[in-house]
Design a protein around this motif. Structure first.
Motif, PDB file in Angstrom:
ATOM      1  N   CYS A  11      76.954 106.415  94.902  1.00  0.00           N
ATOM      2  CA  CYS A  11      76.494 106.940  96.190  1.00  0.00           C
ATOM      3  C   CYS A  11      76.875 106.060  97.375  1.00  0.00           C
ATOM      4  N   GLY A  36      73.673 111.643  97.521  1.00  0.00           N
ATOM      5  CA  GLY A  36      74.322 110.708  96.607  1.00  0.00           C
ATOM      6  C   GLY A  36      75.762 111.043  96.299  1.00  0.00           C
ATOM      7  N   ASP A  37      76.060 111.233  95.016  1.00  0.00           N
ATOM      8  CA  ASP A  37      77.432 111.387  94.528  1.00  0.00           C
ATOM      9  C   ASP A  37      78.219 112.478  95.269  1.00  0.00           C
ATOM     10  N   GLN A  56      72.757 107.704  99.299  1.00  0.00           N
ATOM     11  CA  GLN A  56      71.852 108.231  98.282  1.00  0.00           C
ATOM     12  C   GLN A  56      70.901 109.268  98.861  1.00  0.00           C
ATOM     13  N   SER A  94      78.976 111.272  98.966  1.00  0.00           N
ATOM     14  CA  SER A  94      79.903 110.138  99.063  1.00  0.00           C
ATOM     15  C   SER A  94      81.305 110.542  98.628  1.00  0.00           C
ATOM     16  N   ASN A 144      74.867 106.118  90.847  1.00  0.00           N
ATOM     17  CA  ASN A 144      75.340 107.492  91.096  1.00  0.00           C
ATOM     18  C   ASN A 144      76.530 107.533  92.053  1.00  0.00           C
TER      19      ASN A 144
END
Length: 421
Positions: free
Chosen positions: A387, A361-362, A357, A365, A385
């Motif tokens: 993450c 985050g998204d 995060q 990852s 999210n």
């Protein structure tokens, strides 16, 4: 590889295949293989349905023998030797040794069926309609289960109001908050506006919520809270059960006995669909056929499930999960977290998450998962999210294969971190 058929004819609801766009045609142990013969280490593990590995030889041989002998394949809830042997194995090898006394309800083929049955039965037992669940939980995609689930993306797809559930802050969300005391206040305060629930439904490890194991003390506090207030405690062990956390049931570490337990995924042994609701005898007040389903007695799942229980006990796979989990924890601490001080990790047994995060985050990852796949390691994401990079290898993975996967994971993190400089 030809994926045109899927793109042309399959619904757009498909998801995993978008992240792993190859055609898999063979799998064994901890590995999957695509049509071109490429080998992939599988840390996805059928979302927890393949704890005992792909095509486990012992389980597979039992299935083949059953098919060759024209064993019954569909029987509703009729008596069969396959069901009898499974129930006996579950009782003698799993429940009795743990001092657990449950009646076994065979639900439909997926975990959400067991959650729905548990909700209905809890309401029938108590005469109350509201239930409580923790923020961050995931309990399924049918409407009752989805009313518990807190992920906005899944809830928004329902198209109807999701009712009769009060969501309680998870203990990790506000470390200074005494969550058990908060729940008691909701009951005692006549201005809380919250109805007393029929049940408290919880995962002891929030998996899709971002890999958050709840502390044993908190689990014991929840059990005491339910006892003192006449509330049923339902543990969702669909993903964290069957040895995944280092014990067969994830709640064993707290020494508690839930009123009901939902089990699915790896209870089917080798990917066979099955779900169960384990019920304390006093709460088993169903009338015949009051809750049923055409596929509530999957005979192949009974056969595979019996073999899986035998295999797990013989090979002490719960203990193996704990031992290998310590290896994962050590590797992440020593090799991955030092790559960037903003990374954190959480887990237990053989379910772990690396939280990205703080690194965006998204997007971050997702880039890690894509890098892993290019290096032939399959991992997924979870949590707020998406993450959290989620690691869930099979319990039977060899030590050297586990370490190979972890090294690939580190390489992926290094690659993505370097790309951001």
């Amino acid at each position: 590889m030809n994926t045109k058929t899927f793109d042309m004819y399959e619904s757009s609801v498909r998801s995993y295949c978008r992240h792993f766009p190859v055609v898999f045609n063979r799998a064994k142990g901890a590995f999957m293989y695509d049509e071109e013969g490429n080998r992939y280490l599988d840390f996805l593990c059928g979302a927890g349905a393949l704890n005992y590995g792909h095509n486990n030889d012992y389980i597979k041989e039992k299935l083949i023998a059953y098919l060759q002998n024209d064993g019954v394949l569909h029987a509703l809830d009729l008596h069969t030797p396959a069901k009898r042997e499974f129930l006996d194995a579950l009782e003698e090898k799993i429940l009795k040794p743990r001092g657990l006394n449950y009646r076994v309800m065979c639900c439909g083929p997926t975990g959400t069926n067991a959650i729905e049955a548990g909700l209905k039965l809890a309401r029938k037992v108590t005469g109350r309609s509201n239930v409580w669940a923790f923020m961050g939980c995931f309990h399924g995609m049918t409407l009752g289960s989805l009313s518990l689930t807190t992920e906005a993306y899944a809830r928004n797809a329902a198209g109807v109001t999701l009712e009769n559930c009060t969501h309680i802050p998870a203990p990790y969300m506000f470390p200074e908050l005494d969550v058990v005391a908060y729940m008691q206040r909701l009951l005692d305060d006549d201005h809380s506006g919250v109805e007393k629930p029929a049940a408290l439904v919880m995962e002891t490890v929030q998996a899709e919520g971002g890999i958050y194991p709840f502390a044993p003390e908190f689990l014991r506090g929840c059990r005491k809270f339910c006892d003192e207030n006449g509330i049923l405690l339902i543990i969702d062990d669909i993903q964290a059960g069957c040895g995944r956390t280092g014990t067969f049931f994830s709640f064993e570490r707290a020494g508690i006995k839930p009123d009901m337990v939902t089990v699915s995924k790896s209870i089917g042994g080798i990917g066979m669909p099955m779900s169960l609701l384990l019920i304390s005898p006093d709460e088993d007040i169903w009338k015949p056929a009051e809750h049923n389903g055409t596929f509530r007695g999957n005979q192949l799942a009974f056969v595979a499930g019996t073999a899986a229980i035998e295999y797990m006990v013989e090979h002490k796979l719960d203990q193996e999960a704990a031992r290998k989990g310590a290896m994962v924890d050590a590797f992440i601490r020593e090799e991955i977290l030092p790559l960037d001080k903003r990374l954190t990790h959480r887990g237990i047994g053989l379910i772990w998450g690396i939280d990205c995060q703080a690194l965006g985050g998204d997007p971050f990852s997702e880039a890690v998962v894509e890098a892993c796949f290019r290096k032939h390691l399959i991992v997924e994401r979870a949590g707020r999210n998406s993450c959290v990079v989620k690691l869930m290898p099979t319990l039977v993975i060899e030590d050297e294969d586990l370490m190979e996967g972890l090294r690939i994971l580190k390489e992926a993190f290094v690659e993505v971190l370097e790309s951001q400089k």
